[in-house]
Design a protein around this motif. Structure first.
Motif, PDB file in Angstrom:
ATOM      1  N   ARG A 171       0.830  -1.219   0.000  1.00 16.87           N
ATOM      2  CA  ARG A 171       0.000   0.000   0.000  1.00 16.87           C
ATOM      3  C   ARG A 171       0.858   1.260   0.000  1.00 16.87           C
ATOM      4  O   ARG A 171       0.453   2.291  -0.534  1.00 16.87           O
ATOM      5  N   THR A 172       2.064   1.181   0.588  1.00 16.79           N
ATOM      6  CA  THR A 172       2.974   2.327   0.532  1.00 16.79           C
ATOM      7  C   THR A 172       3.495   2.535  -0.871  1.00 16.79           C
ATOM      8  O   THR A 172       3.646   3.667  -1.338  1.00 16.79           O
ATOM      9  N   VAL A 173       3.755   1.445  -1.573  1.00 16.43           N
ATOM     10  CA  VAL A 173       4.172   1.545  -2.969  1.00 16.43           C
ATOM     11  C   VAL A 173       3.073   2.187  -3.808  1.00 16.43           C
ATOM     12  O   VAL A 173       3.323   3.067  -4.644  1.00 16.43           O
ATOM     13  N   ALA A 174       1.815   1.756  -3.584  1.00 16.42           N
ATOM     14  CA  ALA A 174       0.689   2.342  -4.319  1.00 16.42           C
ATOM     15  C   ALA A 174       0.525   3.820  -3.988  1.00 16.42           C
ATOM     16  O   ALA A 174       0.215   4.642  -4.868  1.00 16.42           O
ATOM     17  N   LYS A 175       0.755   4.176  -2.735  1.00 20.33           N
ATOM     18  CA  LYS A 175       0.643   5.585  -2.326  1.00 20.33           C
ATOM     19  C   LYS A 175       1.705   6.436  -3.020  1.00 20.33           C
ATOM     20  O   LYS A 175       1.395   7.506  -3.566  1.00 20.33           O
TER      21      LYS A 175
END
Length: 637
Positions: free
Chosen positions: A616-620
């Motif tokens: 989810r951090t990568v997507a953010k």
């Protein structure tokens, strides 16, 4: 309880901000341009303040140079000639009287220019064409109801209503009272009760005031009744919606896969910010990027279409002549440059651009043109979801044969009014500069254009003279107050410059590796690190870095650029989030366009490099960088 008066002493500690401290805080968080305006205003309001002039030595040298120039001027031989007598004799001896030519003064304001916006461009075209006055008035109203991107925001019914209200001198506006709300226990239809209340109110007003046109009032009542029915209909679930049950504590949620589809935005991966009419996006993205971000949702389990809002036929509400005038004016404006202007949806705008192109006028348009128009006209949803293999199968062509049609659509303008945008470039002037001298970095404060303030010597002598004479007048009080304010301002400016220098020095010392080797070596840093280094509070550092820029060998950067969080690593120190974003950009640039990396694959690659990061951090980070998802980045052709 008896009341009594008494005196008491109380000891307490309070933090009181003095006027000088308040002024210092305000000046500290100002940008350089704001500070320049404040200082200019203070010079106007405070007579004690004046701009710092030259020193005594410079004044003495300047006066000596002026005296030498005067001596040279007196020795000039041209000074001995009497030009007045010479030209007087010349004019008396001439047979023609002297005539002086009167020339008009040159005015600089006549050369001030401004780029025409979309409204000016369309109005110029309207004034250059010949049409009936009634159509011209409606066309001007249509041009005034265009948004900056060139789309029409008023419906045909609203245009007819405005035309009849503003341009018909015989019609007078009817005042209609708000209908009473129907109770929930009432079994009658709310629409019937509303209509009956409206008719009753209008009949009563017609009897009281004979000047009110009953036909116009009936028309207004019909419009309001239709709006009430429309609001009541919107409260019911649409036929194409899907009910999704959440927790027991929550009410069922009604969603529409198409309405919530983030892929309808043509500008990039972010959802569209503009409104939608029915199931069509109202506006798109930049020219040349109309298909890069058009994808289907990640998981589409069923074809769900939203209910399209329909509006009544204007011919049933307005005179036929008025409707024809509005339609004629709308067709006239849509024929103007730029192509695709004054449309309601992006789909209509693209079709108008195709129909107005030179290829559409040919007897036999190319296959790419016909396929492009068919995709937009008949299969708009599949086109937005980039279902090109299915479209090629439907049209009976190979997938590669569909590529020229897609490129033709990509060449169209998704925002017709873009080139007439009135947005101007914003210039940034840095407050601090960093220069490398030898092996060290030198901090330079940008004082160019800022007035050098000082207290007037004349007023200081005047105040000293008043004190010696013992004259306690209002003038002396005024001078004292203004002098105190001037001293506070000068001290606050000096403190502001010294604080900015300390913060910039601390940033350069702590981010030395970044200045030497680049962003890959940028280390995580927070406000507390700088505050502890310069022995000041975090709020002071926050005010210093707010809206201020620093010019470095690595480029012009905001001071907040150096403050960001860190991410844990398996070995060594934490890594900066900006460094991780740069790695993501590099991975996306080097990926295979036909098999792009998903967020999970990007996460695994970063973990192999020792960076502990969640998917989810990568997507953010990917969304912050404006990088589309893997489905949107996939190259089909």
């Amino acid at each position: 309880m008896a009341l009594e008066q008494k005196l008491s002493l109380k000891l307490s500690q309070k933090l009181v901000m003095t006027p000088s401290l308040q002024q210092a805080i305000k000046l500290l968080q100002m940008t350089r341009m704001e500070l320049e305006g404040v200082l200019t205003q203070e010079l106007v309001e405070n007579p004690i303040l004046e701009e710092g002039g030259e020193t005594r030595e410079e004044e003495a040298e300047k006066s000596a140079e002026e005296e030498q120039e005067k001596e040279k001027e007196t020795e000039d031989p041209f000074d001995e000639i009497d030009f007045e007598a010479y030209f007087g004799e010349y004019s008396e001896g001439s047979s023609h009287a002297s005539i002086r030519e009167h020339r008009e003064e040159y005015r600089f304001e006549t050369n001030l220019t401004q780029e025409p916006d979309l409204y000016d461009h369309l109005s110029w075209q309207l004034h250059m064409c010949s049409c009936r006055p009634a159509v011209r008035r409606v066309a001007e109203m249509i041009i005034g109801n265009l948004d900056p991107e060139g789309f029409l925001i008023a419906s045909v019914v609203e245009l007819c209503e405005l035309s009849q209200t503003e341009f018909d001198p015989d019609r007078q506006e009817a005042t209609i009272e708000e209908p009473a709300q129907c109770s929930e226990d009432d079994g009658d239809d709310p629409g019937d009760a509303t209509a009956e209340s409206l008719h009753t109110s209008i009949d009563a007003q017609t009897q009281d005031d004979g000047q009110v046109d009953k036909a116009s009032a009936e028309l207004a009542a019909t419009l309001i009744g239709m709006r009430m029915e429309k609001e009541a209909a919107l409260a019911q679930p649409p036929s194409g919606a899907v009910l999704v049950q959440g927790d027991e504590s929550e009410a069922p949620k009604m969603i529409s896969v198409w309405a919530d589809d983030p892929a309808v935005d043509l500008a990039g991966a972010a959802p569209a910010a503009g409104r939608t009419i029915g199931d069509e996006p109202f506006r798109g993205g930049e020219n040349g990027k109309a298909l890069e971000a058009i994808t289907a949702p990640a998981e589409v389990t069923a074809e769900v279409t939203a209910e399209v809002e329909t509006e009544p036929d204007p011919r049933d509400l307005f005179p036929l002549e008025l409707v024809e005038e509005v339609e004629e004016a709308l067709a006239l404006v849509r024929s103007f440059d730029p192509p695709g202007v004054a449309q309601y949806t992006l789909r209509d705008s693209l079709l108008a651009q195709l129909d107005g192109s030179e290829e559409a006028q040919k007897a036999e348009p190319s296959a790419a043109f016909l396929l492009a128009r068919r995709m937009i006209d008949e299969d708009w949803k599949a086109f937005l979801r980039r279902h090109f293999p299915a479209l090629a199968k439907k049209y009976g062509v190979e997938l590669q044969e569909l590529k020229p049609a897609v490129e033709k659509v990509r060449s169209l303008e998704t925002r017709p009014g873009r080139r007439f945008s009135s947005e101007q470039a914003r210039y940034i002037e840095p407050d601090v500069a960093v220069q490398r001298v030898g092996g060290e970095y030198v901090i330079l404060l940008n004082d160019d254009g800022l007035p050098r303030l000082r207290v007037s010597r004349a007023y200081r002598q005047m105040l000293r003279k008043m004190k010696a004479e013992g004259n306690h007048s209002d003038a002396q009080s005024f001078i004292k107050e203004k002098m105190r304010s001037a001293i506070w301002l000068i001290k606050s400016l000096d403190q502001r410059q010294r604080t900015i220098y300390k913060v910039a020095r601390s940033i350069v010392d702590q981010q030395r590796d970044f200045f030497d080797h680049g962003i890959e070596h940028l280390r995580p840093m927070v406000l507390r690190d700088v505050a502890d280094d310069i022995e000041m509070h975090e709020s002071t550092v926050s005010r210093v870095v707010s809206n201020k820029y620093i010019n470095t060998p690595r480029g012009l950067l905001p001071l907040k650029f150096f403050f960001h969080s860190g991410i844990d690593r398996e070995y060594g120190e934490n890594i900066s989030s900006l460094t991780v974003k740069r790695k993501l950009e590099r991975l996306v640039q080097e990926e295979d366009a036909k098999k792009p990396l998903s967020d999970s694959e990007l996460m695994r690659i970063l973990k192999r490099e020792g960076i502990q990061i969640a998917r989810r951090t990568v997507a953010k980070y990917r969304d912050e960088l404006g990088i589309p998802s893997s489905t949107e980045r996939k190259q089909i052709f």
